[in-house]
Design a protein around this motif. Sequence first.
Motif, PDB file in Angstrom:
ATOM      1  N   HIS A   6      -1.642  -0.257  11.765  1.00 40.30           N
ATOM      2  CA  HIS A   6      -0.244  -0.507  11.400  1.00 40.30           C
ATOM      3  C   HIS A   6       0.430  -1.435  12.412  1.00 40.30           C
ATOM      4  CE1 HIS A   6       3.751   0.483   9.739  1.00 40.30           C
ATOM      5  NE2 HIS A   6       4.170   0.738  10.963  1.00 40.30           N
ATOM      6  N   ALA A  25      10.009   6.443   4.266  1.00 39.71           N
ATOM      7  CA  ALA A  25       8.746   5.704   4.243  1.00 39.71           C
ATOM      8  C   ALA A  25       8.316   5.409   2.805  1.00 39.71           C
ATOM      9  CB  ALA A  25       7.669   6.512   4.967  1.00 39.71           C
ATOM     10  N   TYR A  60      -5.566   9.514  12.316  1.00 39.81           N
ATOM     11  CA  TYR A  60      -4.176   9.061  12.444  1.00 39.81           C
ATOM     12  C   TYR A  60      -4.047   7.867  13.399  1.00 39.81           C
ATOM     13  CZ  TYR A  60       0.878   9.322  13.019  1.00 39.81           C
ATOM     14  OH  TYR A  60       2.213   9.020  13.041  1.00 39.81           O
ATOM     15  N   LEU A  90      10.306   2.623   1.480  1.00 42.82           N
ATOM     16  CA  LEU A  90       9.875   1.375   2.100  1.00 42.82           C
ATOM     17  C   LEU A  90       8.623   0.836   1.445  1.00 42.82           C
ATOM     18  CD1 LEU A  90      10.679   2.133   5.795  1.00 42.82           C
ATOM     19  CD2 LEU A  90      11.531   0.203   4.464  1.00 42.82           C
ATOM     20  N   LEU A 119       1.263  -5.475  11.568  1.00 42.30           N
ATOM     21  CA  LEU A 119       2.664  -5.881  11.406  1.00 42.30           C
ATOM     22  C   LEU A 119       3.197  -6.690  12.576  1.00 42.30           C
ATOM     23  CD1 LEU A 119       3.806  -2.666   9.620  1.00 42.30           C
ATOM     24  CD2 LEU A 119       3.684  -4.951   8.655  1.00 42.30           C
ATOM     25  N   VAL A 120       2.866  -6.299  13.795  1.00 43.40           N
ATOM     26  CA  VAL A 120       3.436  -7.017  14.939  1.00 43.40           C
ATOM     27  C   VAL A 120       2.606  -8.242  15.290  1.00 43.40           C
ATOM     28  CG1 VAL A 120       4.284  -6.825  17.290  1.00 43.40           C
ATOM     29  CG2 VAL A 120       4.310  -4.860  15.820  1.00 43.40           C
ATOM     30  N   ARG A 166       6.549  10.300  19.855  1.00 40.97           N
ATOM     31  CA  ARG A 166       5.946   9.277  19.010  1.00 40.97           C
ATOM     32  C   ARG A 166       4.430   9.361  19.149  1.00 40.97           C
ATOM     33  NH1 ARG A 166       6.358   3.415  22.081  1.00 40.97           N
ATOM     34  NH2 ARG A 166       5.145   2.787  20.265  1.00 40.97           N
ATOM     35  N   ARG A 167       3.731   8.573  18.345  1.00 46.41           N
ATOM     36  CA  ARG A 167       2.279   8.447  18.454  1.00 46.41           C
ATOM     37  C   ARG A 167       1.581   9.802  18.497  1.00 46.41           C
ATOM     38  NH1 ARG A 167       1.239   3.505  22.755  1.00 46.41           N
ATOM     39  NH2 ARG A 167       1.299   1.909  21.177  1.00 46.41           N
ATOM     40  N   TYR A 175      -1.856  -0.708  19.172  1.00 48.67           N
ATOM     41  CA  TYR A 175      -1.758  -2.155  19.376  1.00 48.67           C
ATOM     42  C   TYR A 175      -1.503  -2.529  20.835  1.00 48.67           C
ATOM     43  CZ  TYR A 175       3.314  -2.231  19.938  1.00 48.67           C
ATOM     44  OH  TYR A 175       4.570  -2.045  20.424  1.00 48.67           O
ATOM     45  N   GLN A 203       1.371   7.317   7.689  1.00 44.97           N
ATOM     46  CA  GLN A 203       1.878   7.939   8.917  1.00 44.97           C
ATOM     47  C   GLN A 203       3.093   8.812   8.629  1.00 44.97           C
ATOM     48  OE1 GLN A 203       0.596   3.885  10.989  1.00 44.97           O
ATOM     49  NE2 GLN A 203       2.713   4.464  11.363  1.00 44.97           N
ATOM     50  N   ARG A 205       3.065  12.860   9.137  1.00 47.79           N
ATOM     51  CA  ARG A 205       3.930  13.551  10.096  1.00 47.79           C
ATOM     52  C   ARG A 205       4.873  14.521   9.409  1.00 47.79           C
ATOM     53  NH1 ARG A 205       4.989  10.797  15.658  1.00 47.79           N
ATOM     54  NH2 ARG A 205       5.900  12.842  15.793  1.00 47.79           N
ATOM     55  N   PHE A 236      12.578   0.227  17.181  1.00 44.19           N
ATOM     56  CA  PHE A 236      11.937  -1.035  16.800  1.00 44.19           C
ATOM     57  C   PHE A 236      11.765  -1.199  15.294  1.00 44.19           C
ATOM     58  CE2 PHE A 236       7.945   0.914  16.352  1.00 44.19           C
ATOM     59  CZ  PHE A 236       7.531   1.529  17.518  1.00 44.19           C
ATOM     60  N   HIS A 237      12.009  -0.134  14.541  1.00 41.87           N
ATOM     61  CA  HIS A 237      12.079  -0.398  13.096  1.00 41.87           C
ATOM     62  C   HIS A 237      13.427  -1.005  12.728  1.00 41.87           C
ATOM     63  CE1 HIS A 237       8.332   1.897  12.927  1.00 41.87           C
ATOM     64  NE2 HIS A 237       8.098   1.214  11.829  1.00 41.87           N
TER      65      HIS A 237
HETATM   66  C1  HEM Z   1       6.554   0.576   4.814  1.00 41.40           C
HETATM   67  C2  HEM Z   1       7.223   0.319   5.901  1.00 41.40           C
HETATM   68  C3  HEM Z   1       7.006   1.066   7.191  1.00 41.40           C
HETATM   69  C4  HEM Z   1       6.811   2.400   7.409  1.00 41.40           C
HETATM   70  C5  HEM Z   1       6.812   3.495   6.368  1.00 41.40           C
HETATM   71  C6  HEM Z   1       6.611   2.594   8.818  1.00 41.40           C
HETATM   72  C7  HEM Z   1       6.396   3.823   9.435  1.00 41.40           C
HETATM   73  C8  HEM Z   1       6.057   4.017  10.757  1.00 41.40           C
HETATM   74  C9  HEM Z   1       5.913   5.267  11.429  1.00 41.40           C
HETATM   75  C10 HEM Z   1       6.115   6.642  10.774  1.00 41.40           C
HETATM   76  C11 HEM Z   1       5.568   5.027  12.722  1.00 41.40           C
HETATM   77  C12 HEM Z   1       5.419   6.035  13.851  1.00 41.40           C
HETATM   78  C13 HEM Z   1       4.135   6.616  14.072  1.00 41.40           C
HETATM   79  C14 HEM Z   1       4.066   7.427  15.346  1.00 41.40           C
HETATM   80  O1  HEM Z   1       4.626   7.062  16.394  1.00 41.40           O
HETATM   81  O2  HEM Z   1       3.392   8.487  15.298  1.00 41.40           O
HETATM   82  C15 HEM Z   1       5.479   3.596  12.869  1.00 41.40           C
HETATM   83  C16 HEM Z   1       5.136   2.942  14.030  1.00 41.40           C
HETATM   84  C17 HEM Z   1       5.240   1.564  14.214  1.00 41.40           C
HETATM   85  N1  HEM Z   1       5.692   0.634  13.294  1.00 41.40           N
HETATM   86 FE1  HEM Z   1       6.167   1.007  11.365  1.00 41.40          FE
HETATM   87  N2  HEM Z   1       6.678   1.383   9.437  1.00 41.40           N
HETATM   88  C18 HEM Z   1       6.926   0.426   8.480  1.00 41.40           C
HETATM   89  C19 HEM Z   1       7.108  -0.929   8.675  1.00 41.40           C
HETATM   90  C20 HEM Z   1       6.987  -1.566   9.898  1.00 41.40           C
HETATM   91  C21 HEM Z   1       7.275  -2.949  10.136  1.00 41.40           C
HETATM   92  C22 HEM Z   1       7.741  -3.938   9.080  1.00 41.40           C
HETATM   93  C23 HEM Z   1       7.008  -3.188  11.446  1.00 41.40           C
HETATM   94  C24 HEM Z   1       7.116  -4.459  12.251  1.00 41.40           C
HETATM   95  C25 HEM Z   1       7.116  -5.664  11.793  1.00 41.40           C
HETATM   96  C26 HEM Z   1       6.536  -1.940  12.023  1.00 41.40           C
HETATM   97  C27 HEM Z   1       6.127  -1.788  13.337  1.00 41.40           C
HETATM   98  C28 HEM Z   1       5.693  -0.598  13.886  1.00 41.40           C
HETATM   99  C29 HEM Z   1       5.189  -0.470  15.233  1.00 41.40           C
HETATM  100  C30 HEM Z   1       5.017  -1.591  16.258  1.00 41.40           C
HETATM  101  C31 HEM Z   1       4.885   0.883  15.437  1.00 41.40           C
HETATM  102  C32 HEM Z   1       4.357   1.528  16.709  1.00 41.40           C
HETATM  103  C33 HEM Z   1       2.909   1.696  16.670  1.00 41.40           C
HETATM  104  C34 HEM Z   1       2.420   2.431  17.888  1.00 41.40           C
HETATM  105  O3  HEM Z   1       3.104   3.326  18.400  1.00 41.40           O
HETATM  106  O4  HEM Z   1       1.330   2.065  18.342  1.00 41.40           O
HETATM  107  N3  HEM Z   1       6.552  -0.979  11.069  1.00 41.40           N
HETATM  108  N4  HEM Z   1       5.803   2.995  11.661  1.00 41.40           N
END
Ligand code: HEM
Length: 563
Positions: free
Chosen positions: A74, A480, A67, A483, A78-79, A453-454, A137, A51, A55, A389-390
């Motif tokens: 994702h 990212a 995507y 991470l 994770l959640v 977002r999204r 989710y 992601q 982006r 939320f990150h």
């Molecule tokens: C390698 C580590 C991680 C990376 C690179 C990462 C990256 C991202 C990115 C770029 C988005 C945004 C996408 C968008 O809105 O278009 C996203 C959404 C999200 N991430 Fe992560 N994230 C990571 C770890 C985590 C962790 C550890 C959690 C929670 C335990 C998490 C929970 C979420 C959630 C809930 C969303 C929202 C999904 C949605 O909008 O449906 N992420 N992440």
Amino acid sequence: MATVLNNSDLTLKEKAKKALGVNPEDAKISKSYLSVAFISLFLGGLFGLFQGLNRAGLLELPSWLNYYQVLTAHGLLLVVVFSAFVTIGYFYAALSHDLGGLLSKVRRMAWVGFWTKMVGIVLVVIPVLMNEASVMYTFYPPMAAHPVFYIGLALVVVGIWILAAGAFIQIANWRKKNKGQHLPILSFFAMGVFVLLVGATSFVAVEVLFLILPWSLGWVDGINVMVSRTLFWAFGHTAVNIWYLTATSAWYVIIPKIIGGKRFSDTLTRVVVVALVIMNITGGFHHQIIDPGIGLSVKFLHVFMSLAIGFPSLMTAYAMFSVFERNGRAKGGKGALGWLKKLPWGDVRFLSPFIAMAAFIPAGAGGIAQTTNQLDQVVHNTMWVVGHFHLTLGMAVVMTFFGIMYWLIPHLTGRVLTKGMNRLGIIQTIIWTIGMVIMAITMHWVGLLGSPRRTSFTDYFGSAQAAGWEPFMMVIGIGATLLLVGVVIQVYAVFNMMFFAPKGVTEFPVAEEEENASKTPMWTERWGLWIVLMVLVVAMAYVLPLTDMIVNAPPGSPPFKTW
Ligand code: HEM
Ligand SMILES: [Cu+2]
């Protein structure tokens, strides 16, 4: 005299066994949960990287993987999977440790719960992989996934109920045998967590079973979108707070022991748990501040309830820093901040959760901004929220979970944390911190500039404003990437400690109370009352708005497949 000595000898031995020993049958349960959790972290992290790079305009996803499919996976991995499985694995280990081993009935329930959840997850994953469920989710109607997706979700919930029932049976059994005693503190947290899990999942169960499933199967034509969103957030908001409460338990109970100190007031700890249980579910509406069809008075009530849960969090911050300061001073730290130097910064079991706690301070502040109507207008559905939320989940909760692994897994497997593994853990902690800070701050910022977002990569037909977001997206891509390096190290560390670390004994580190602590009042144990209060507060918050949404329902919506 001799018998007295013998007796105290025995209790000492018993104490030692209690602190060190682990029931191998119970350990197997927790190890299974943790294994699934960290495999999910690996996959979820990989998708996160996709992601971030997409982006940034650096990665074009292949035509068979879109995507929103990746984003759905994702979020769910994770959640819903990672966080839940760590929570369950950790609290079942705590129940076993605190309450003299799991009852065989409870152990069986833990396995039935495990396999129910696994079957549920497989049923959720199949339609996601087939691009039949790219609903993210939150699976908001009127977007509709394949019915199998929802059946899978329902099974995941049933699994939770079985596990919660197991925990309640275990606790009730202990209480019957130990009348007049306080439930050991981690089991007290477990009680709170499982009560909240049942409370939260009841809402989503109603949503999925009574609203979405019949609609996605074509048995009814329309769905009440507002009601389903409301039910979802009563669940979703609470779920996230449950992961946070789990992290909090380690802050109050485990970290003081790791730094060689004592716990903060037992009474206050229990009051914080009870307050969070009673007030949590009602925060849900703060995810719907911008939703139409919800009256201002209801929104106002929910802002109030959301801020109310901020209060126990502030008590937690106070308690933790008080423990650190007393401990640092006891070790000879002088002056206003000299005690900080005395804390064990080189111990990953402390460093990782410490940074997690520190991250919760800006994270919570951002949350207070979002829960305010006028401010939320600016950031709603922008990358700001993703940054938020990150910080809360990706740092405050997840880094605490990582820190727990460095003693919990060796404890469960009869192994030890080596110096080398500790060093790797410190490196992991630093990489994760830098990656998350870079990614989250940039997300907040670009969100303020309007980036949604999204949304997969687009230049919005050459829009100048959208072009302005691109440099930020590059920085997010760098965060990212760091991470993912952090994910790989963490997953390696977990499985190394599970299977290859040197054999030995690792204790389950539960801190004692201060010697001169005042006695905790017995009313804190009145769980029946807390549950009734929780239900009353939930009713106060939800009955009127839900009735209004049902009675004055707009025409229902047919299902849509937007992808
Ligand atoms: C390698 C580590 C991680 C990376 C690179 C990462 C990256 C991202 C990115 C770029 C988005 C945004 C996408 C968008 O809105 O278009 C996203 C959404 C999200 N991430 Fe992560 N994230 C990571 C770890 C985590 C962790 C550890 C959690 C929670 C335990 C998490 C929970 C979420 C959630 C809930 C969303 C929202 C999904 C949605 O909008 O449906 N992420 N992440
Ligand atoms: Cu919330």
